[in-house]
Write an enzyme that holds these catalytic residues in place. Structure first.
Site, short mmCIF file in Angstrom:
data_model
loop_
_atom_site.label_atom_id
_atom_site.label_comp_id
_atom_site.label_asym_id
_atom_site.label_seq_id
_atom_site.Cartn_x
_atom_site.Cartn_y
_atom_site.Cartn_z
CE LYS A 79 -4.33 1.14 0.13
NZ LYS A 79 -5.60 0.57 -0.73
N GLY B 274 -19.73 2.82 -4.32
CA GLY B 274 -20.93 3.11 -3.49
C GLY B 274 -22.07 3.15 -4.42
CG HIS B 275 -22.34 6.09 -8.19
ND1 HIS B 275 -21.20 6.48 -8.40
CD2 HIS B 275 -23.13 5.91 -9.23
CE1 HIS B 275 -21.00 6.42 -9.48
NE2 HIS B 275 -22.07 6.24 -10.23
#
Length: 348
Positions: free
Chosen positions: A77, A186-187
């Site tokens: 990361k 999310g959408h």
């Protein structure tokens, strides 16, 4: 400063960008399966130390994500901490160049991808400056493009599998689902769930998204979804949403979503299990994006075959939850055992 998690990682580099002075951490948890892969997160934190801690947590989760998804990669990361007042937009190129320098220093042992605050265009620059070690460049430049749609597709597959395990039925039509966070993933997930016939209630810190959500058949939450009576809760915002406090009052029967590091700490997994709330580990539910990138860019699969591989997340969720149930362990314990067993087979 040395976080206890740091000793568990193969390598952690914390530097100040030579152009911007931003604190940039690249954490490589493991390369046992192959080069470490993981997103590049660019955001503000209370301190640079919090950014380092996030990189350590996220890189470990990424190693589990790769193993659970069956990918020949390890986990890493990048976290770049923005200054308190943010970064002037004219300095963005400098910041991405600073990040690319750190990534290049790993000489192929770490490959970056987009995450919160970074884009496919940023990956194109990192790819050019870091000897090709970046995923998800724009398709016009030979990459796999934005992975949000694939991540959302994987979340829906995971949710349907979790729903079948929790409630004994495969169709989510008529169910009540709450989605917290209306970012790119999310959408897309919320709209897909609504098309499946679910009643989808959404919320986001950006209330300006309400009108668009309602135009697309979603309901805007008027209550706290963490306490609302739901069939499914979908955490799709930033991590740490599930604390001991929220887990003790959560009324959803199933929790599954793409947000990384949903649990504030491991004890929350045990608490949810004690309360008979089924939690699908985010490192599997949110694996669609990296599966998409690897399948298109490294394995050479076409769109149809790639979508089929992403869809297999549902099968993997069903297997993980069955494993946990059979062995009387929590989903997180099951994920760790399965990923460790996968790693041991790779190294045998």
């Amino acid at each position: 400063m040395r976080d206890a998690r740091q000793s568990e990682h193969e390598e952690v580099r914390i530097v100040r960008g030579t152009r911007t002075g931003a604190t940039i951490t690249v954490a490589v948890y493991s390369t046992e399966r192959g080069p470490a892969i993981g997103g590049c997160r660019i955001m503000s934190y209370p301190s640079w130390r919090e950014g380092v801690r996030d990189a350590l947590r996220l890189s470990e989760a990424m190693a589990m994500k790769s193993a659970l998804a069956g990918l020949p990669y390890g986990g890493g990361k990048t976290v770049a901490v923005l200054p308190g007042g943010g970064l002037d937009t004219t300095r963005r190129l400098d910041l991405i160049t600073d990040i690319a320098e750190v990534v290049a220093g790993f000489e192929g042992r770490y490959i970056a991808g987009p995450d919160i605050g970074s884009t496919p265009d940023d990956m194109a620059l990192i790819h050019r400056l870091a000897q090709g070690n970046a995923f998800c460049r724009p398709e016009a430049e030979g990459g796999s493009g934005n992975s949000s749609a694939a991540t959302a597709r994987g979340v829906v597959a995971a949710l349907i599998a979790g729903f079948h395990h929790r409630y004994g039925v495969s169709s989510i039509a008529g169910s009540k689902i709450g989605v917290i966070g209306l970012g790119h993933v999310g959408h897309l997930a919320a709209e897909s769930l609504a098309r499946e016939g679910a009643r989808v209630i959404v919320t986001d810190i950006d209330s300006s998204l309400r009108a668009d959500a309602e135009r697309n058949g979603l309901e805007w939450a008027t209550t706290d979804l963490l306490r609302d009576e739901l069939d499914v809760l979908v955490p799709a915002a930033t991590g740490g949403m599930l604390t001991r406090e929220t887990a003790s009052t959560c009324r959803a029967g199933l929790i599954v979503g793409p947000a990384n590091n949903q649990l504030a700490d491991d004890s929350v997994d045990a608490l949810l299990h004690q309360r008979s709330v089924t939690w699908v580990p985010d490192m599997l539910a949110g694996a669609g994006g990296i599966i998409h990138a690897v399948s298109r860019e490294k394995l050479g699969l076409d769109a149809e075959r790639t979508n089929a591989v992403v869809g297999q997340i549902g099968d993997k969720v069903g297997q993980l939850l069955a494993y946990a149930q059979e062995r009387h362990v929590t989903p997180l314990q099951a994920a760790r055992e399965i990923s460790s067993d996968t790693d041991s087979k790779v190294n045998a």
